[in-house]
Design an enzyme around this catalytic site. Structure first.
Site, PDB file in Angstrom:
ATOM      1  N   HIS A   1      -5.551  12.700  -1.021  1.00 52.49           N
ATOM      2  CA  HIS A   1      -6.432  11.823  -0.245  1.00 52.49           C
ATOM      3  C   HIS A   1      -6.983  12.492   1.008  1.00 52.49           C
ATOM      4  CE1 HIS A   1      -4.187   8.279  -2.325  1.00 52.49           C
ATOM      5  NE2 HIS A   1      -5.149   8.770  -3.080  1.00 52.49           N
TER       6      HIS A   1
ATOM      7  N   THR B   1       6.429   6.005  -2.431  1.00 56.28           N
ATOM      8  CA  THR B   1       5.131   5.500  -2.866  1.00 56.28           C
ATOM      9  C   THR B   1       5.315   4.306  -3.794  1.00 56.28           C
ATOM     10  OG1 THR B   1       3.132   5.991  -4.168  1.00 56.28           O
ATOM     11  CG2 THR B   1       5.093   7.299  -4.659  1.00 56.28           C
TER      12      THR B   1
END
Length: 241
Positions: free
Chosen positions: A122, A191
């Site tokens: 990201h 996550t």
């Protein structure tokens, strides 16, 4: 029960060399950086706009000043330091037991801890560029700018982060897939595994041990060979390189 799982994880670390880490926002919470989806995460903040909308490409284009007001206040954590997890991952790489780390995080803490093989799915808040001429700017330039940071050519500077509505960098994605395919062990940390296409990378793992360490459940828990639901400070201080 937890003690036995830590022993199992230690055995996996001791008997395998091609280890890959896949990390999310939960890895950096012990460094003082908020995650997104926990009860104290960024998505729980009360704003004029939903956080997912603020962090979208459309919002950046249409409401650039408001984007940067939120971004500089909530997304930049320049005083944050690597924690035990970042350090452990870096040390494992230095011991030639890790193929690298694939991360959804944009804070640069893996590199600050000493990791060299880092694939940032990201992007990173530490990199910024002018949308007009492509000139590079460090994060200080963005942090210190009043309102909207602009280039010497008058173009708007954009953080090199993947906003909602934007595609992941193709080369980073390819390298991440190739690294996972080479792994004997994939260790997934911090996550929720609900953000795609990042979460789908786990489907490319065909090695011996899939290890999931997270405080909450994920959609991939049933696929794990070893599942540890605990805080990282309950696990990593008891592991050896």
């Amino acid at each position: 029960m937890l003690e036995e799982k830590i022993k199992t994880l230690q055995t996996i670390l001791d008997t395998n060399k091609n280890i890959v880490f896949f990390t999310g926002a939960g890895v950096s919470t012990d460094s003082g950086i908020k995650d997104f989806r926990s009860k104290d995460g960024l998505y729980q903040l009360t704003n004029k706009y939903p956080v997912e909308e603020i962090l979208s490409h459309r919002f950046f284009v249409e409401h650039t000043k408001e984007f940067y007001s939120f971004y500089k206040d909530k997304m930049l954590a320049l005083d944050a330091k690597p924690n035990t997890v970042h350090t452990f991952i870096a040390q494992l790489e230095q011991a030639n037991k890790s193929l690298g780390v694939i991360t959804q995080n944009i804070d640069g803490l893996h590199q600050l801890a000493g990791s060299k093989k880092v694939f940032e799915l990201h992007g990173s808040t530490l990199r910024n560029y002018c949308q007009r001429c492509g000139k590079f700017y460090d994060v200080t330039s963005v942090q210190q700018a009043k309102d909207i940071p602009t280039c010497s050519c008058s173009g708007i500077i954009k953080p090199d982060v993947v906003l909602y509505g934007e595609a992941l960098d193709e080369q980073t994605l390819i390298q991440s897939i190739q690294t996972i395919e080479q792994a004997d062990v994939l260790i997934v940390l911090g996550t929720s595994l609900v953000v795609y296409p990042a979460a789908s990378l786990l489907n490319y793992f065909h090695g011996k041990h899939l290890v999931l360490i997270n405080k909450t459940i994920t959609p991939y828990d049933h696929k794990a060979d070893l599942l540890i639901q605990a805080n990282f400070n309950e696990v990593f201080p008891y592991l050896n390189i």
